[in-house]
Design a protein around this motif. Structure first.
Motif, PDB file in Angstrom:
ATOM      1  N   GLY A  34       0.744  -1.159  -0.017  1.00 19.23           N
ATOM      2  CA  GLY A  34      -0.032   0.033   0.086  1.00 19.23           C
ATOM      3  C   GLY A  34       0.900   1.342  -0.008  1.00 19.23           C
ATOM      4  N   ASN A  35       2.262   1.319   0.254  1.00 19.55           N
ATOM      5  CA  ASN A  35       2.890   2.369   0.354  1.00 19.55           C
ATOM      6  C   ASN A  35       3.930   2.563  -0.927  1.00 19.55           C
ATOM      7  OD1 ASN A  35       4.555   0.306   0.824  1.00 19.55           O
ATOM      8  ND2 ASN A  35       5.689   1.426   2.595  1.00 19.55           N
ATOM      9  N   PHE A  36       3.353   2.251  -1.980  1.00 18.59           N
ATOM     10  CA  PHE A  36       4.171   2.388  -3.158  1.00 18.59           C
ATOM     11  C   PHE A  36       4.229   3.925  -3.589  1.00 18.59           C
ATOM     12  CE2 PHE A  36       0.191   1.669  -5.274  1.00 18.59           C
ATOM     13  CZ  PHE A  36       0.135   2.399  -6.424  1.00 18.59           C
ATOM     14  N   ASN A  37       3.221   4.616  -2.968  1.00 15.71           N
ATOM     15  CA  ASN A  37       3.577   6.158  -3.238  1.00 15.71           C
ATOM     16  C   ASN A  37       4.664   6.876  -3.049  1.00 15.71           C
ATOM     17  OD1 ASN A  37       0.673   6.234  -4.430  1.00 15.71           O
ATOM     18  ND2 ASN A  37      -0.237   6.559  -2.312  1.00 15.71           N
ATOM     19  N   ASP A  38       5.357   6.258  -2.174  1.00 16.33           N
ATOM     20  CA  ASP A  38       6.731   6.759  -1.560  1.00 16.33           C
ATOM     21  C   ASP A  38       7.669   6.621  -2.753  1.00 16.33           C
ATOM     22  OD1 ASP A  38       5.295   7.062   0.897  1.00 16.33           O
ATOM     23  OD2 ASP A  38       6.136   5.327   1.899  1.00 16.33           O
ATOM     24  N   LYS A  39       7.476   5.860  -3.602  1.00 20.00           N
ATOM     25  CA  LYS A  39       8.469   5.740  -4.758  1.00 20.00           C
ATOM     26  C   LYS A  39       7.880   6.271  -6.121  1.00 20.00           C
ATOM     27  CE  LYS A  39       9.272   1.373  -2.283  1.00 20.00           C
ATOM     28  NZ  LYS A  39       8.993  -0.093  -2.302  1.00 20.00           N
ATOM     29  N   PRO A  40       8.483   7.420  -6.533  1.00 21.14           N
ATOM     30  CA  PRO A  40       7.897   8.176  -7.611  1.00 21.14           C
ATOM     31  C   PRO A  40       8.195   7.288  -8.795  1.00 21.14           C
ATOM     32  CG  PRO A  40       9.596   9.668  -6.213  1.00 21.14           C
ATOM     33  CD  PRO A  40       9.527   8.173  -5.607  1.00 21.14           C
ATOM     34  N   PHE A  41       9.208   6.396  -8.931  1.00 10.94           N
ATOM     35  CA  PHE A  41       9.194   5.595 -10.197  1.00 10.94           C
ATOM     36  C   PHE A  41       7.921   4.574 -10.229  1.00 10.94           C
ATOM     37  CE2 PHE A  41      10.615   1.710 -12.214  1.00 10.94           C
ATOM     38  CZ  PHE A  41      10.801   2.115 -13.582  1.00 10.94           C
ATOM     39  N   LEU A  42       7.776   4.020  -9.089  1.00 15.08           N
ATOM     40  CA  LEU A  42       6.585   3.095  -9.190  1.00 15.08           C
ATOM     41  C   LEU A  42       5.166   3.862  -9.653  1.00 15.08           C
ATOM     42  CD1 LEU A  42       7.362   0.734  -6.297  1.00 15.08           C
ATOM     43  CD2 LEU A  42       7.555   0.325  -8.854  1.00 15.08           C
ATOM     44  N   VAL A  43       5.016   4.941  -8.937  1.00 16.25           N
ATOM     45  CA  VAL A  43       3.952   5.817  -9.238  1.00 16.25           C
ATOM     46  C   VAL A  43       3.728   5.967 -10.650  1.00 16.25           C
ATOM     47  CG1 VAL A  43       2.818   7.956  -8.926  1.00 16.25           C
ATOM     48  CG2 VAL A  43       3.807   6.933  -7.011  1.00 16.25           C
ATOM     49  N   LEU A  44       4.906   6.447 -11.390  1.00 18.77           N
ATOM     50  CA  LEU A  44       5.038   6.619 -12.713  1.00 18.77           C
ATOM     51  C   LEU A  44       4.638   5.272 -13.602  1.00 18.77           C
ATOM     52  CD1 LEU A  44       5.533   8.531 -15.144  1.00 18.77           C
ATOM     53  CD2 LEU A  44       8.008   7.877 -14.971  1.00 18.77           C
ATOM     54  N   ALA A  45       5.085   4.130 -13.233  1.00 17.03           N
ATOM     55  CA  ALA A  45       4.997   2.956 -13.822  1.00 17.03           C
ATOM     56  C   ALA A  45       3.582   2.681 -13.719  1.00 17.03           C
ATOM     57  CB  ALA A  45       5.978   1.887 -13.103  1.00 17.03           C
ATOM     58  N   TYR A  46       2.929   3.017 -12.475  1.00 16.60           N
ATOM     59  CA  TYR A  46       1.217   2.463 -12.243  1.00 16.60           C
ATOM     60  C   TYR A  46       0.592   3.380 -13.203  1.00 16.60           C
ATOM     61  CZ  TYR A  46      -2.848   2.128  -9.907  1.00 16.60           C
ATOM     62  OH  TYR A  46      -4.215   1.729  -9.454  1.00 16.60           O
ATOM     63  N   GLN A  47       0.752   4.732 -13.450  1.00 16.85           N
ATOM     64  CA  GLN A  47       0.165   5.681 -14.019  1.00 16.85           C
ATOM     65  C   GLN A  47       0.272   5.137 -15.663  1.00 16.85           C
ATOM     66  OE1 GLN A  47       1.817   9.302 -12.904  1.00 16.85           O
ATOM     67  NE2 GLN A  47       0.391   9.742 -11.469  1.00 16.85           N
ATOM     68  N   ILE A  48       1.494   4.682 -15.992  1.00 16.41           N
ATOM     69  CA  ILE A  48       1.902   4.157 -17.465  1.00 16.41           C
ATOM     70  C   ILE A  48       0.845   2.798 -17.623  1.00 16.41           C
ATOM     71  CG2 ILE A  48       3.413   3.286 -19.130  1.00 16.41           C
ATOM     72  CD1 ILE A  48       5.342   5.497 -17.925  1.00 16.41           C
ATOM     73  N   TYR A  49       0.960   2.076 -16.732  1.00 17.05           N
ATOM     74  CA  TYR A  49       0.088   0.760 -16.642  1.00 17.05           C
ATOM     75  C   TYR A  49      -1.402   0.955 -16.959  1.00 17.05           C
ATOM     76  CZ  TYR A  49      -1.892  -3.336 -14.439  1.00 17.05           C
ATOM     77  OH  TYR A  49      -2.618  -4.716 -14.016  1.00 17.05           O
ATOM     78  N   LEU A  50      -1.866   2.195 -16.128  1.00 14.39           N
ATOM     79  CA  LEU A  50      -3.463   2.408 -16.194  1.00 14.39           C
ATOM     80  C   LEU A  50      -3.714   3.053 -17.717  1.00 14.39           C
ATOM     81  CD1 LEU A  50      -4.438   3.570 -12.893  1.00 14.39           C
ATOM     82  CD2 LEU A  50      -4.673   1.338 -13.779  1.00 14.39           C
ATOM     83  N   ILE A  51      -2.709   3.956 -18.167  1.00 12.29           N
ATOM     84  CA  ILE A  51      -2.961   4.395 -19.376  1.00 12.29           C
ATOM     85  C   ILE A  51      -2.856   3.463 -20.519  1.00 12.29           C
ATOM     86  CG2 ILE A  51      -1.965   5.851 -21.270  1.00 12.29           C
ATOM     87  CD1 ILE A  51      -1.194   7.728 -18.928  1.00 12.29           C
ATOM     88  N   ALA A  52      -1.983   2.441 -20.315  1.00 11.76           N
ATOM     89  CA  ALA A  52      -1.877   1.196 -21.432  1.00 11.76           C
ATOM     90  C   ALA A  52      -3.150   0.691 -21.202  1.00 11.76           C
ATOM     91  CB  ALA A  52      -0.744   0.243 -20.982  1.00 11.76           C
ATOM     92  N   ILE A  53      -3.523   0.296 -20.288  1.00 18.60           N
ATOM     93  CA  ILE A  53      -4.921  -0.489 -20.115  1.00 18.60           C
ATOM     94  C   ILE A  53      -6.192   0.528 -20.615  1.00 18.60           C
ATOM     95  CG2 ILE A  53      -6.831  -1.246 -18.394  1.00 18.60           C
ATOM     96  CD1 ILE A  53      -4.446  -2.079 -16.577  1.00 18.60           C
ATOM     97  N   THR A  54      -6.107   1.556 -20.642  1.00 18.42           N
ATOM     98  CA  THR A  54      -7.290   2.338 -21.287  1.00 18.42           C
ATOM     99  C   THR A  54      -7.190   2.308 -22.864  1.00 18.42           C
ATOM    100  OG1 THR A  54      -7.103   3.762 -19.341  1.00 18.42           O
ATOM    101  CG2 THR A  54      -8.071   4.795 -21.266  1.00 18.42           C
ATOM    102  N   TYR A  55      -5.852   2.474 -23.165  1.00 17.69           N
ATOM    103  CA  TYR A  55      -5.491   2.221 -24.680  1.00 17.69           C
ATOM    104  C   TYR A  55      -6.039   0.995 -25.246  1.00 17.69           C
ATOM    105  CZ  TYR A  55      -2.706   1.403 -28.976  1.00 17.69           C
ATOM    106  OH  TYR A  55      -2.541   1.270 -30.439  1.00 17.69           O
ATOM    107  N   VAL A  56      -5.828  -0.043 -24.628  1.00 16.77           N
ATOM    108  CA  VAL A  56      -6.177  -1.385 -25.185  1.00 16.77           C
ATOM    109  C   VAL A  56      -7.417  -1.403 -25.264  1.00 16.77           C
ATOM    110  CG1 VAL A  56      -5.948  -3.966 -24.604  1.00 16.77           C
ATOM    111  CG2 VAL A  56      -4.011  -2.523 -24.469  1.00 16.77           C
ATOM    112  N   TYR A  57      -8.350  -1.018 -24.112  1.00 14.71           N
ATOM    113  CA  TYR A  57      -9.840  -1.155 -23.870  1.00 14.71           C
ATOM    114  C   TYR A  57     -10.395  -0.236 -25.212  1.00 14.71           C
ATOM    115  CZ  TYR A  57     -14.363  -0.104 -22.105  1.00 14.71           C
ATOM    116  OH  TYR A  57     -15.835   0.062 -22.016  1.00 14.71           O
ATOM    117  N   LEU A  58      -9.968   0.943 -25.255  1.00 13.30           N
ATOM    118  CA  LEU A  58     -10.831   1.839 -26.326  1.00 13.30           C
ATOM    119  C   LEU A  58     -10.223   1.536 -27.798  1.00 13.30           C
ATOM    120  CD1 LEU A  58     -10.238   5.353 -24.352  1.00 13.30           C
ATOM    121  CD2 LEU A  58     -12.196   4.030 -24.586  1.00 13.30           C
ATOM    122  N   THR A  59      -9.239   1.421 -27.912  1.00  9.01           N
ATOM    123  CA  THR A  59      -8.779   1.067 -29.287  1.00  9.01           C
ATOM    124  C   THR A  59      -9.137  -0.406 -29.834  1.00  9.01           C
ATOM    125  OG1 THR A  59      -6.433   0.217 -28.643  1.00  9.01           O
ATOM    126  CG2 THR A  59      -6.665   2.610 -29.334  1.00  9.01           C
TER     127      THR A  59
END
Length: 134
Positions: A34-59
């Motif tokens: 639950g504390n991955f918010n302390d690691k900026p790289f992981l937050v960025l990786a998580y955001q990219i992960y969600l954008i990729a999921i959104t991309y796959v869903y829509l396209t």
């Protein structure tokens, strides 16, 4: 066509996407804790992960039949300017413009043509299947 139909179709898809994001987040949170918010790289990786999921869903839906579940529910379809189902390149462009302009793209629904900015830029349009059948 009513801009409200486009708005509600996209709202429907957003609700489905939120459910998908929550389900897709479970493995990520279990893996990182639950504390991955302390690691900026992981937050960025998580955001990219969600954008990729959104991309796959829509396209996926745009390229296969031009209808996401929200568009299908409201009897709308995304097509190219020449009237065909959009291809992968056009879907990529539309997604890129939608991400780039996020909320600004919705201003187009207030214009006389009631077309999203990302549709204008990607040379796509959302049509009402009920009106085109008449």
């Amino acid at each position: 066509m009513s801009g409200l139909k486009i708005f509600f179709a996209n709202l429907y898809d957003l609700l489905l996407l939120v459910a998908i994001w929550i389900a897709a987040s479970v493995p990520f949170v279990l893996w990182q804790g639950g504390n991955f918010n302390d690691k900026p790289f992981l937050v960025l990786a998580y955001q990219i992960y969600l954008i990729a999921i959104t991309y796959v869903y829509l396209t996926y839906f745009w390229v296969n039949n031009g209808q996401t579940p929200g568009l299908r529910t409201w009897k709308l379809q995304l097509i190219s300017a020449d009237g065909r189902i959009i291809g992968r390149n056009q879907a990529n462009l539309r997604f890129l413009f939608a991400v780039m302009f996020c909320l600004i793209g919705w201003i187009g629904l207030l214009m006389p043509r009631q077309q999203l900015l990302q549709d204008r830029l990607a040379k796509t349009q959302i049509i009402d299947l009920k009106k085109s059948a008449e």
